[in-house]
Design a protein around this motif. Structure first.
Motif, PDB file in Angstrom:
ATOM      1  N   MET A  46       0.854  -1.203   0.000  1.00  0.00           N
ATOM      2  CA  MET A  46       0.000   0.000   0.000  1.00  0.00           C
ATOM      3  C   MET A  46       0.888   1.251   0.000  1.00  0.00           C
ATOM      4  SD  MET A  46      -3.015   1.626   0.602  1.00  0.00           S
ATOM      5  CE  MET A  46      -4.246   0.629   1.393  1.00  0.00           C
ATOM      6  N   HIS A  47       0.719   2.082  -1.020  1.00  0.00           N
ATOM      7  CA  HIS A  47       1.482   3.330  -1.070  1.00  0.00           C
ATOM      8  C   HIS A  47       0.497   4.500  -0.927  1.00  0.00           C
ATOM      9  CE1 HIS A  47       4.270   6.298  -3.406  1.00  0.00           C
ATOM     10  NE2 HIS A  47       4.397   6.436  -2.108  1.00  0.00           N
ATOM     11  N   LEU A  85       1.161  10.632   9.646  1.00  0.00           N
ATOM     12  CA  LEU A  85       1.465  10.023  10.950  1.00  0.00           C
ATOM     13  C   LEU A  85       0.442   8.954  11.299  1.00  0.00           C
ATOM     14  CD1 LEU A  85       2.448  13.224  12.970  1.00  0.00           C
ATOM     15  CD2 LEU A  85       3.985  11.344  12.373  1.00  0.00           C
ATOM     16  N   ARG A  86      -0.835   9.250  11.029  1.00  0.00           N
ATOM     17  CA  ARG A  86      -1.886   8.283  11.362  1.00  0.00           C
ATOM     18  C   ARG A  86      -1.757   7.014  10.513  1.00  0.00           C
ATOM     19  NH1 ARG A  86      -4.471   6.058  15.251  1.00  0.00           N
ATOM     20  NH2 ARG A  86      -6.678   5.598  14.877  1.00  0.00           N
ATOM     21  N   ALA A  87      -1.450   7.206   9.244  1.00  0.00           N
ATOM     22  CA  ALA A  87      -1.310   6.038   8.367  1.00  0.00           C
ATOM     23  C   ALA A  87      -0.165   5.145   8.851  1.00  0.00           C
ATOM     24  CB  ALA A  87      -1.073   6.498   6.932  1.00  0.00           C
ATOM     25  N   ARG A  88       0.954   5.769   9.218  1.00  0.00           N
ATOM     26  CA  ARG A  88       2.090   4.971   9.682  1.00  0.00           C
ATOM     27  C   ARG A  88       1.805   4.323  11.033  1.00  0.00           C
ATOM     28  NH1 ARG A  88       6.074   2.732   7.213  1.00  0.00           N
ATOM     29  NH2 ARG A  88       7.166   2.835   9.210  1.00  0.00           N
ATOM     30  N   THR A 128      -8.576  22.063  13.378  1.00  0.00           N
ATOM     31  CA  THR A 128      -9.449  21.294  12.490  1.00  0.00           C
ATOM     32  C   THR A 128      -8.615  20.506  11.478  1.00  0.00           C
ATOM     33  OG1 THR A 128     -11.033  23.073  12.752  1.00  0.00           O
ATOM     34  CG2 THR A 128     -11.414  21.568  10.926  1.00  0.00           C
ATOM     35  N   ALA A 129      -7.590  21.148  10.915  1.00  0.00           N
ATOM     36  CA  ALA A 129      -6.747  20.479   9.911  1.00  0.00           C
ATOM     37  C   ALA A 129      -6.095  19.224  10.503  1.00  0.00           C
ATOM     38  CB  ALA A 129      -5.685  21.444   9.391  1.00  0.00           C
ATOM     39  N   HIS A 130      -5.651  19.313  11.754  1.00  0.00           N
ATOM     40  CA  HIS A 130      -5.053  18.136  12.396  1.00  0.00           C
ATOM     41  C   HIS A 130      -6.063  16.994  12.485  1.00  0.00           C
ATOM     42  CE1 HIS A 130      -1.676  20.667  13.845  1.00  0.00           C
ATOM     43  NE2 HIS A 130      -1.047  19.513  13.954  1.00  0.00           N
ATOM     44  N   LYS A 131      -7.281  17.326  12.920  1.00  0.00           N
ATOM     45  CA  LYS A 131      -8.289  16.263  13.129  1.00  0.00           C
ATOM     46  C   LYS A 131      -8.718  15.663  11.800  1.00  0.00           C
ATOM     47  CE  LYS A 131      -9.962  18.350  17.365  1.00  0.00           C
ATOM     48  NZ  LYS A 131      -9.509  19.743  17.314  1.00  0.00           N
ATOM     49  N   GLN A 132      -8.954  16.533  10.816  1.00  0.00           N
ATOM     50  CA  GLN A 132      -9.367  16.028   9.504  1.00  0.00           C
ATOM     51  C   GLN A 132      -8.261  15.179   8.879  1.00  0.00           C
ATOM     52  OE1 GLN A 132     -10.097  19.772   7.642  1.00  0.00           O
ATOM     53  NE2 GLN A 132     -12.292  19.737   8.082  1.00  0.00           N
ATOM     54  N   GLY A 133      -7.014  15.613   9.036  1.00  0.00           N
ATOM     55  CA  GLY A 133      -5.882  14.866   8.478  1.00  0.00           C
ATOM     56  C   GLY A 133      -5.805  13.476   9.082  1.00  0.00           C
ATOM     57  N   ARG A 134      -6.042  13.401  10.370  1.00  0.00           N
ATOM     58  CA  ARG A 134      -5.998  12.095  11.054  1.00  0.00           C
ATOM     59  C   ARG A 134      -7.083  11.173  10.505  1.00  0.00           C
ATOM     60  NH1 ARG A 134      -4.020  10.025  16.009  1.00  0.00           N
ATOM     61  NH2 ARG A 134      -5.519   8.701  17.088  1.00  0.00           N
ATOM     62  N   VAL A 135      -8.278  11.732  10.293  1.00  0.00           N
ATOM     63  CA  VAL A 135      -9.373  10.934   9.738  1.00  0.00           C
ATOM     64  C   VAL A 135      -9.004  10.471   8.329  1.00  0.00           C
ATOM     65  CG1 VAL A 135     -11.756  11.061   8.892  1.00  0.00           C
ATOM     66  CG2 VAL A 135     -11.175  12.002  11.141  1.00  0.00           C
ATOM     67  N   ALA A 136      -8.470  11.403   7.523  1.00  0.00           N
ATOM     68  CA  ALA A 136      -8.114  11.051   6.138  1.00  0.00           C
ATOM     69  C   ALA A 136      -7.056   9.951   6.120  1.00  0.00           C
ATOM     70  CB  ALA A 136      -7.606  12.289   5.403  1.00  0.00           C
ATOM     71  N   GLY A 137      -6.051  10.056   7.008  1.00  0.00           N
ATOM     72  CA  GLY A 137      -4.986   9.052   7.058  1.00  0.00           C
ATOM     73  C   GLY A 137      -5.531   7.677   7.416  1.00  0.00           C
ATOM     74  N   GLN A 138      -6.471   7.657   8.369  1.00  0.00           N
ATOM     75  CA  GLN A 138      -7.054   6.386   8.799  1.00  0.00           C
ATOM     76  C   GLN A 138      -7.913   5.786   7.687  1.00  0.00           C
ATOM     77  OE1 GLN A 138      -8.434   6.337  12.754  1.00  0.00           O
ATOM     78  NE2 GLN A 138      -9.681   4.503  12.517  1.00  0.00           N
ATOM     79  N   ASN A 139      -8.744   6.622   7.055  1.00  0.00           N
ATOM     80  CA  ASN A 139      -9.646   6.099   6.034  1.00  0.00           C
ATOM     81  C   ASN A 139      -8.897   5.711   4.760  1.00  0.00           C
ATOM     82  OD1 ASN A 139     -11.615   6.409   7.883  1.00  0.00           O
ATOM     83  ND2 ASN A 139     -12.589   8.181   6.922  1.00  0.00           N
ATOM     84  N   LEU A 174      -6.321   4.124   4.767  1.00  0.00           N
ATOM     85  CA  LEU A 174      -5.901   2.737   5.008  1.00  0.00           C
ATOM     86  C   LEU A 174      -7.091   1.780   5.131  1.00  0.00           C
ATOM     87  CD1 LEU A 174      -2.800   2.624   7.335  1.00  0.00           C
ATOM     88  CD2 LEU A 174      -2.975   2.998   4.904  1.00  0.00           C
ATOM     89  N   GLY A 175      -8.271   2.272   4.745  1.00  0.00           N
ATOM     90  CA  GLY A 175      -9.439   1.387   4.771  1.00  0.00           C
ATOM     91  C   GLY A 175     -10.314   1.559   5.993  1.00  0.00           C
ATOM     92  N   GLY A 176      -9.999   2.541   6.831  1.00  0.00           N
ATOM     93  CA  GLY A 176     -10.793   2.778   8.035  1.00  0.00           C
ATOM     94  C   GLY A 176     -12.127   3.430   7.715  1.00  0.00           C
ATOM     95  N   ASP A 177     -12.914   3.657   8.776  1.00  0.00           N
ATOM     96  CA  ASP A 177     -14.208   4.292   8.565  1.00  0.00           C
ATOM     97  C   ASP A 177     -14.473   5.329   9.659  1.00  0.00           C
ATOM     98  OD1 ASP A 177     -16.570   4.847   7.295  1.00  0.00           O
ATOM     99  OD2 ASP A 177     -17.697   3.270   8.317  1.00  0.00           O
ATOM    100  N   ARG A 178     -13.517   6.214   9.847  1.00  0.00           N
ATOM    101  CA  ARG A 178     -13.659   7.289  10.828  1.00  0.00           C
ATOM    102  C   ARG A 178     -14.439   8.436  10.194  1.00  0.00           C
ATOM    103  NH1 ARG A 178     -12.793   7.345  16.242  1.00  0.00           N
ATOM    104  NH2 ARG A 178     -12.150   9.512  16.160  1.00  0.00           N
TER     105      ARG A 178
END
Ligand code: FAD
Length: 463
Positions: free
Chosen positions: A1-2, A17-20, A315-326, A328-332
């Protein structure tokens, strides 16, 4: 996964950071057009003032820290085009060499760029720029240009165009540096994101510190001053009642807001929404296959307003974390903003969360706003400060909709607005805020905390 992130600021780095964190085997690449990943641009005013002694100290994390977290950084690299069906990204380096990068998932975190208002002298042939002492402020590059002007030309005076929170922070910073500052704001009061009653208190604090505050003053043109004038630049404006206002200054800072940098995503077919920001769902999906977006480049889901545009670092920090998780297939889902913010102005702080009266009315509530004041701690213990408060609640349901505070920076304004933000987040009534079990000791608080007294003032008013 890249996973590839475009943008190396709050949103892009949070996503990386969240993806890693979730998958240490994920290949994560961050593309950024400058060489300053993960710098706290929110801290720029404190570097300009000298309180932060080196620009490197503004880094949330060093390049070494980021690489140790497992991300590959592509500095000085511009993302030019997204090939959505091919899942490829065309990038170019500072030297102009082009390269195509493949991705499995893409997170667009291209942020915002400062608005260049239609003021004479700012655009077109012969436009004034940083070498003339005229500056916009958003990036580290902008910051270095401001510092060059400050250090190489030793300006004695500055005009700041804009009385929003960044303009105020810069008025504070430039005054601390010893410049004579004039602040021009076209709306009737500075800090127009709070009610004029609190804006007037901010205005008074600026004036007490020697800042000349010209509210209701719209800047028309900036030009080079005549030889021998008391300043290298002339700022022409229209004041209250249409009166002509002119000020001479050695430098001018134009800080009148930002607009989303959404062109790259739009060119790839992403839908744009409010203010031209990229439309995303609460999971930060753009609607383009495998393309997410977060931060100042996207619309903001607001818990009371629905969809709006509210660019903020938190807000940018929180949205970025959600984007990183999703990615990778997450559903935040991003839980939504309340526009909670706080700004320090010299020794005071102003803060708001939720809605003001007119915003609540426009959103379909029946708002009542009540102003009050209370001490931050028991007045018999030395060092207490009054806090000015404005509570907005819904008349019919008693629901808390918004709170605004102004007080001394030692009066825990930020933490008190966070109590209100927590209450609004959870849909509490004004009265329920007054029931909260908050801490008390005389040097730090009161048996009824100041915000509970503000809530009680609201309840008294409507009963
Ligand atoms: C002076 C100042 C003070 C602030 N204070 C506060 C504060 O106190 N509290 C708060 O909540 N917010 C504050 N903010 C706002 C906050 O900094 C922003 O909301 C936040 O930085 C947004 O982060 P972002 O990652 O979405 O975008 P940005 O910070 O705008 O970053 C975008 C990134 O994308 C890169 N980029 C853009 N296009 C491309 C491309 N095509 N290719 C490669 N890279 C690209 C840029 O170089 C940059 O790295 C402040 C902002 C400023 C300027």
């Amino acid at each position: 996964m890249h996973v590839v992130m475009i943008g190396g600021s709050d949103a892009g780095i949070s996503a990386a950071l969240r993806a890693r964190e979730l998958d240490p085997a994920a290949e994560v690449t961050v593309i950024l057009e400058d060489a300053y990943p993960n710098f706290s641009i929110c801290g720029i005013p404190y570097y300009v003032s000298g309180e932060v002694t080196h620009w490197r100290n503004l880094a949330h994390r060093t390049i070494g820290d980021l690489e140790a977290a497992g991300m590959r950084l592509r500095l000085d690299t511009v993302a030019r085009r997204i090939d959505v069906p091919g899942r490829k990204l065309l990038v170019s380096s500072a030297g102009g060499e082009e390269e195509v990068l493949g991705y499995d998932k893409l997170v667009v975190g291209t942020g915002a760029v400062p608005v260049r208002p239609p003021i004479g002298g700012l655009a077109g042939p012969g436009a004034l720029g940083s070498t003339d002492g005229v500056h916009l402020l958003h990036s580290m590059g902008d910051t270095f240009a401001v510092m060059d002007t400050l250090e190489q030309t030793a300006p004695a005076s500055a005009v700041i165009v804009g009385g929003g929170y960044i303009g105020l922070e810069m008025a504070d910073a430039m005054t601390v540096r010893g410049l004579a500052v004039t602040q021009m704001e076209q709306l009737p009061e500075v800090l127009p994101t709070v009610d004029a009653e609190l804006g007037a208190l901010v205005h008074a604090e600026l004036a007490a510190r020697g800042v000349e505050v010209l509210a209701g003053t719209a800047v028309q043109a900036i030009s080079t001053a005549a030889p021998g004038a008391a300043g290298r630049l002339e700022v022409a404006a229209t004041g209250p009642g249409g009166a002509a206002v002119t000020r001479l200054a050695d430098m001018v800072l134009v800080v009148v807001g930002v607009r989303p940098e959404s062109t790259l995503a739009a060119d790839a077919g992403a839908t744009l929404g409010v203010r031209g920001a990229i439309a995303v769902d609460p999971g930060m999906r753009t609607g383009l296959p495998d393309v997410f977006a977060a931060g100042d480049c996207v619309i903001t889901h607001h818990r009371l307003l629905g969809v709006t545009y509210l660019p903020l670092g938190t807000t940018a920090h929180k949205q970025g974390r959600v984007a990183g998780q999703n990615a990778l297939g997450g559903d935040r889902a991003f839980a939504g903003s309340l526009g909670t913010q706080v700004v320090k102005i010299f020794d005071h702080a102003a803060a708001r969360t939720g809605l003001r009266d007119h915003e609540a009315r426009a959103a379909g509530f029946d708002p009542v706003t009540v102003g009050s004041a209370a001490d931050d701690h028991k007045a018999y213990y030395p060092g207490s400060h009054r806090i000015a408060m404005r509570f907005t609640g819904d008349r019919a349901t008693g629901r808390l909709l918004g709170v605004q505070l102004f007080g001394h920076k030692e009066a825990e304004i930020a933490k008190r607005i966070d109590i209100a933000a927590t209450a609004i987040f959870h849909g509490m009534t004004v009265e329920a805020l007054s029931d909260l079990d908050l801490s008390y000791t005389p040097p730090l608080g009161s048996p009824w905390d100041a915000v509970q007294m503000g809530a009680q003032a609201w309840t008294r008013h409507i009963s």
